[in-house]
Scaffold this active site. Structure first.
Site, PDB file in Angstrom:
ATOM      1  N   ASP A  30       0.835  -1.198   0.000  1.00 18.76           N
ATOM      2  CA  ASP A  30       0.000   0.000   0.000  1.00 18.76           C
ATOM      3  C   ASP A  30       0.874   1.253   0.000  1.00 18.76           C
ATOM      4  OD1 ASP A  30      -1.931  -1.816   0.191  1.00 18.76           O
ATOM      5  OD2 ASP A  30      -2.839  -1.069   2.038  1.00 18.76           O
ATOM      6  N   ASP A  55       0.645   4.241  -2.614  1.00 20.63           N
ATOM      7  CA  ASP A  55       0.359   5.619  -2.219  1.00 20.63           C
ATOM      8  C   ASP A  55       1.439   6.575  -2.719  1.00 20.63           C
ATOM      9  OD1 ASP A  55      -1.995   5.008  -1.047  1.00 20.63           O
ATOM     10  OD2 ASP A  55      -1.235   4.910   0.997  1.00 20.63           O
ATOM     11  N   SER A  73     -13.968   8.934  -3.483  1.00 20.77           N
ATOM     12  CA  SER A  73     -12.753   8.533  -2.798  1.00 20.77           C
ATOM     13  C   SER A  73     -12.511   9.527  -1.660  1.00 20.77           C
ATOM     14  CB  SER A  73     -11.653   8.630  -3.845  1.00 20.77           C
ATOM     15  OG  SER A  73     -10.486   8.121  -3.376  1.00 20.77           O
ATOM     16  N   LYS A  79     -11.413   3.501   9.763  1.00 16.14           N
ATOM     17  CA  LYS A  79     -11.568   3.158   8.350  1.00 16.14           C
ATOM     18  C   LYS A  79     -11.232   1.683   8.151  1.00 16.14           C
ATOM     19  CE  LYS A  79     -10.047   4.833   3.833  1.00 16.14           C
ATOM     20  NZ  LYS A  79      -9.347   3.661   3.328  1.00 16.14           N
ATOM     21  N   CYS A 135      21.689 -32.553  18.235  1.00 21.37           N
ATOM     22  CA  CYS A 135      20.556 -31.654  18.498  1.00 21.37           C
ATOM     23  C   CYS A 135      19.527 -31.796  17.364  1.00 21.37           C
ATOM     24  CB  CYS A 135      21.066 -30.215  18.570  1.00 21.37           C
ATOM     25  SG  CYS A 135      19.764 -28.993  18.757  1.00 21.37           S
TER      26      CYS A 135
HETATM   27  S1  IVH Z   1     -17.204   7.516   3.433  1.00 19.51           S
HETATM   28  C1  IVH Z   1     -17.522  10.263   0.379  1.00 19.51           C
HETATM   29  N1  IVH Z   1     -16.735   6.275   5.644  1.00 19.51           N
HETATM   30  O1  IVH Z   1     -12.721   4.419   2.364  1.00 19.51           O
HETATM   31  C2  IVH Z   1     -16.747   9.533   1.341  1.00 19.51           C
HETATM   32  N2  IVH Z   1     -15.604   5.543   3.703  1.00 19.51           N
HETATM   33  O2  IVH Z   1     -11.124   6.014   0.161  1.00 19.51           O
HETATM   34  C3  IVH Z   1     -16.368   8.163   0.969  1.00 19.51           C
HETATM   35  N3  IVH Z   1     -14.156   3.593   4.075  1.00 19.51           N
HETATM   36  O3  IVH Z   1     -14.414   3.848  -0.626  1.00 19.51           O
HETATM   37  C4  IVH Z   1     -16.909   7.099   1.778  1.00 19.51           C
HETATM   38  N4  IVH Z   1     -14.592   3.361   6.211  1.00 19.51           N
HETATM   39  O4  IVH Z   1     -14.126   1.923   1.018  1.00 19.51           O
HETATM   40  C5  IVH Z   1     -16.445   6.351   4.337  1.00 19.51           C
HETATM   41  N5  IVH Z   1     -16.465   5.223   7.686  1.00 19.51           N
HETATM   42  C6  IVH Z   1     -16.181   5.312   6.396  1.00 19.51           C
HETATM   43  C7  IVH Z   1     -15.291   4.419   5.775  1.00 19.51           C
HETATM   44  C8  IVH Z   1     -15.014   4.576   4.419  1.00 19.51           C
HETATM   45  C9  IVH Z   1     -13.937   2.860   5.187  1.00 19.51           C
HETATM   46  C10 IVH Z   1     -13.529   3.338   2.758  1.00 19.51           C
HETATM   47  C11 IVH Z   1     -14.500   3.142   1.630  1.00 19.51           C
HETATM   48  C12 IVH Z   1     -14.221   4.236   0.675  1.00 19.51           C
HETATM   49  C13 IVH Z   1     -12.795   4.546   0.978  1.00 19.51           C
HETATM   50  C14 IVH Z   1     -12.439   5.943   0.590  1.00 19.51           C
END
Ligand code: IVH
Length: 676
Positions: free
Chosen positions: A34, A38, A83, A119, A434
């Site tokens: 990752d 990034d 995203s 997340k 051993c």
């Molecule tokens: S909100 C508009 N909330 O993160 C905001 N995303 O890179 C986008 N993700 O595609 C979604 N936990 O796969 C949101 N509590 C959370 C999240 C979350 C994980 C992931 C999801 C999204 C990615 C964004």
């Protein structure tokens, strides 16, 4: 850089980005960590920022994820799945808040509330409900268009099929994360690199019955299209999700101010190792929906949210136990067994502690909370101990003074060169006394650079050892094949193959034989020098009688350390027995140099790509046996470039330019046939 060069560089990065995406999203098997991914994204974005003429449709600023796979029906999202931008530090967060306040034209002391949501590192999905009934489920796909995976999603028990609450909107797309618990991943870890890939792979099964077999989970956190949603803010929405029957993250928090976000981040990072699901950061969302609406979106991410990522090559975990591993030369290596934790896409459950001194220096104990680092392909190691978290009853780790395998004394040798005791503690027994050392010696004996017996890997050594089929190297050439054929997982054909591979290696060169014995400090190069010096197996064997060990010092490259090690080796009767018995069973070819085939004399070679059935080491020794020379790069000096599978394109291109002979494996082997 000129415009053309910049464009070229940019194009190359985009091609790479597309390739990584394809593997990550479509094949569920990432090519890079990752962190690397990034970094690439960051490079592309910064090039674009500096050069506005760069504008690819495949740029990370325009794309989310990857086009859906061909084998599922596609469908458009009613509202795009976006995203998130990333933050890595407090400064990034302060900037994020400052921009928001500027945008909203608010004073710096205006207090913003955030919904802070761990997340989860899984696969996002969008569930379309109409009149309380789940109608369709889509994967994210490229953000605009997803795959219709309704049938597979319906097998997940966390996903309600019908919702009868009065306040559930007439129409709504509920969005959240599909993931797999780390404990459930344990059963799947042979098939997938990490829980995320396992979730993605299972979700994309053609047959929903296959998806059903995997305990997938769903946590809801946002919505897309909606009609009739009557909620003012994100935190209230999360509560509603709970009431409607969805699972939400129990660690979600409503927080005011960046300082408090950081505090929460640090607390959650510490909890991370104890969670049963992987999280890779915390998502912060402006809580108030009115403000969210005003803030809107930039490119493909909302202005009102950001993901505060955990550093991707470090993680906090707990030491469950300290294992002492014993190597082929008796070195005792402590290894920390830690609570499995995902570091940069790899589930880590072991970390090396290097040696006794390292444990003492850092006062590492069982039960300690520690920061673990994984960099590149090296074995993860412990960076620091969180002393404040140490349990009250904790006791200092006592390094064993007896070998845990055979009970012999363990010693730290005195190094006559550095005039200090070694940092490494070793089992003092005679090698084959051993058990653990013997197993490691056998693994070395059959390894690639040594006897290279096809199909006789480390696992087979261990299982044959347990079954008393092999205890010493000579046993490999006297196996009880009837017994093996009756073992589970073996059959006539596999036994025949094994027999063939073993018989094939009954002819071996003296240098490989010496190397395979596993004498401490005698690696491939030293083995070669010694083989050259003696010229024949018989002369080498005689060393035990002549005892002219000191004479070996005449060999350029052999020093006192090696001579002492050889002397020790030859003064052990079991080792002499191994040498004698192997001598009777094998044809050990007298040294090449005496009657060296000169057919490739002065010809230079370079290999690129993977060869079929021949290791790099073997090709190298074949070339050298025929007086050829291996070089390290393509240049005017190179005569032949041997090309295998997946070669480095650049090498071929340079060779073509220089008009170097480009040959394949077969052509190379023919060159040998003709000449030997
Ligand atoms: S909100 C508009 N909330 O993160 C905001 N995303 O890179 C986008 N993700 O595609 C979604 N936990 O796969 C949101 N509590 C959370 C999240 C979350 C994980 C992931 C999801 C999204 C990615 C964004």
């Amino acid at each position: 850089m000129k415009k053309k060069e910049i464009e070229l560089k940019y194009k190359k990065l985009i091609v790479l980005f597309k390739k990584y995406n394809k593997h990550y999203f479509e094949k569920s098997s990432p090519l890079v960590s990752d962190k690397k991914y990034d970094e690439l994204k960051k490079n592309i974005l910064s090039l674009e920022k500096k050069n506005i003429f760069l504008n690819s449709k495949d740029s990370p600023s325009k794309t989310v994820g990857f086009k859906p796979a061909k084998n599922f029906k596609k469908a458009l999202h009613r509202a795009p799945m976006l995203s998130l931008s990333n933050a890595f530090s407090e400064t990034d967060l302060l900037n994020f808040e400052k921009k928001i306040l500027n945008f909203l034209n608010k004073k710096n002391n205006f207090e913003l509330s955030y919904s802070a949501e761990p997340k989860i590192d899984g696969i996002s999905a969008s569930l379309s409900y109409k009149n309380g009934k789940l109608e369709k489920g889509l994967s994210r796909g490229d953000g605009k268009e997803g795959e219709d995976i309704t049938a597979n999603l319906l097998t997940i028990s966390d996903i309600p099929h019908t919702i009868s609450s009065n306040d559930f909107p007439e129409e709504i797309d509920i969005r959240g994360e599909i993931f797999i618990k780390n404990t459930d991943f344990e059963l799947l870890k042979d098939k997938f690199a990490n829980p995320r890939n396992a979730a993605s792979g299972s979700l994309r099964q053609k047959n929903p019955e296959d998806t059903k077999k995997i305990p997938l989970k769903f946590i809801a956190y946002t919505f897309g299209f909606e009609k009739g949603l009557n909620v003012d803010n994100q935190f209230e929405f999360l509560k509603k999700l709970d009431q409607w029957g969805f699972k939400t993250n129990p660690l979600n928090q409503l927080i005011i101010g960046i300082k408090n976000l950081i505090k929460n981040y640090e607390e959650i990072e510490k909890k991370r190792a104890n969670l049963d699901f992987d999280i890779d950061g915390i998502v912060y969302k402006i809580n108030d929906f009115v403000l969210q609406k005003r803030l809107g979106y930039v490119a493909n991410a909302p202005r009102w949210a950001i993901a505060h990522k955990f550093s991707s090559n470090k993680a906090i975990s707990e030491i469950l136990d300290i294992d002492i591993q014993i190597g082929r030369t008796g070195a005792l290596t402590p290894v920390a067994k830690i609570k499995p934790i995902n570091i940069g896409g790899v589930l880590v459950s072991n970390a090396t502690l290097h040696n006794e001194d390292e444990i003492k220096r850092k006062d590492i104990r069982i039960g300690d909370t520690v920061t673990v680092e994984r960099a590149g392909d090296v074995i993860p190691h412990i960076l620091s101990v969180h002393i404040e978290k140490r349990p009250k009853k904790s006791i200092k780790f006592l390094f064993p003074d007896k070998c845990p395998s055979c009970g012999s004394e363990t010693l730290k040798e005195f190094n006559s060169v550095t005039k200090k005791n070694d940092a490494v503690r070793r089992c003092s027994s005679e090698g084959y006394f051993c058990n653990k050392m013997s197993i490691e010696k056998l693994k070395h004996f059959v390894s690639k650079e040594a006897f290279n017996i096809d199909g006789f890997g480390k696992k087979i050594v261990e299982s044959f050892w347990k079954l008393n089929l092999v205890k010493f190297p000579q046993d490999i050439f006297n196996l009880d094949y009837d017994k093996i054929e009756k073992l589970e997982g073996w059959g006539r054909l596999s036994v025949e193959n094994l027999k063939y591979s073993i018989n094939d290696k009954k002819k071996i060169s003296l240098e490989k034989f010496i190397y395979a014995l596993g004498i401490r400090h005698i690696g491939l190069e030293n083995a070669k020098l010694i083989a050259k010096y003696f010229g024949s197996f018989l002369k080498f064997k005689e060393l035990s009688k002549t005892k002219k060990y000191k004479d070996l010092l005449n060999i350029d490259g052999i020093g006192e350390t090696q001579v002492n090690s050889i002397t020790n080796f030859f003064s052990n009767n079991t080792n002499l027995e191994v040498i004698n018995k192997l001598g009777n069973l094998l044809t050990i070819s007298n040294l090449i140099s005496n009657k060296k085939n000169k057919s490739l004399q002065n010809k230079t070679f370079l290999v690129t790509g993977k060869l079929n059935g021949i290791s790099r080491a073997e090709i190298k020794s074949l070339i050298e046996e025929h007086s050829g020379i291996i070089v390290s790069g393509v240049s005017k000096k190179l005569n032949y470039l041997i090309v295998g599978e997946k070669p480095t394109k650049r090498k071929i291109e340079s060779a073509e330019q220089l008009k170097t002979n480009i040959i394949n494996q077969e052509e190379f082997l023919k060159m040998l046939d003709k000449t030997s």
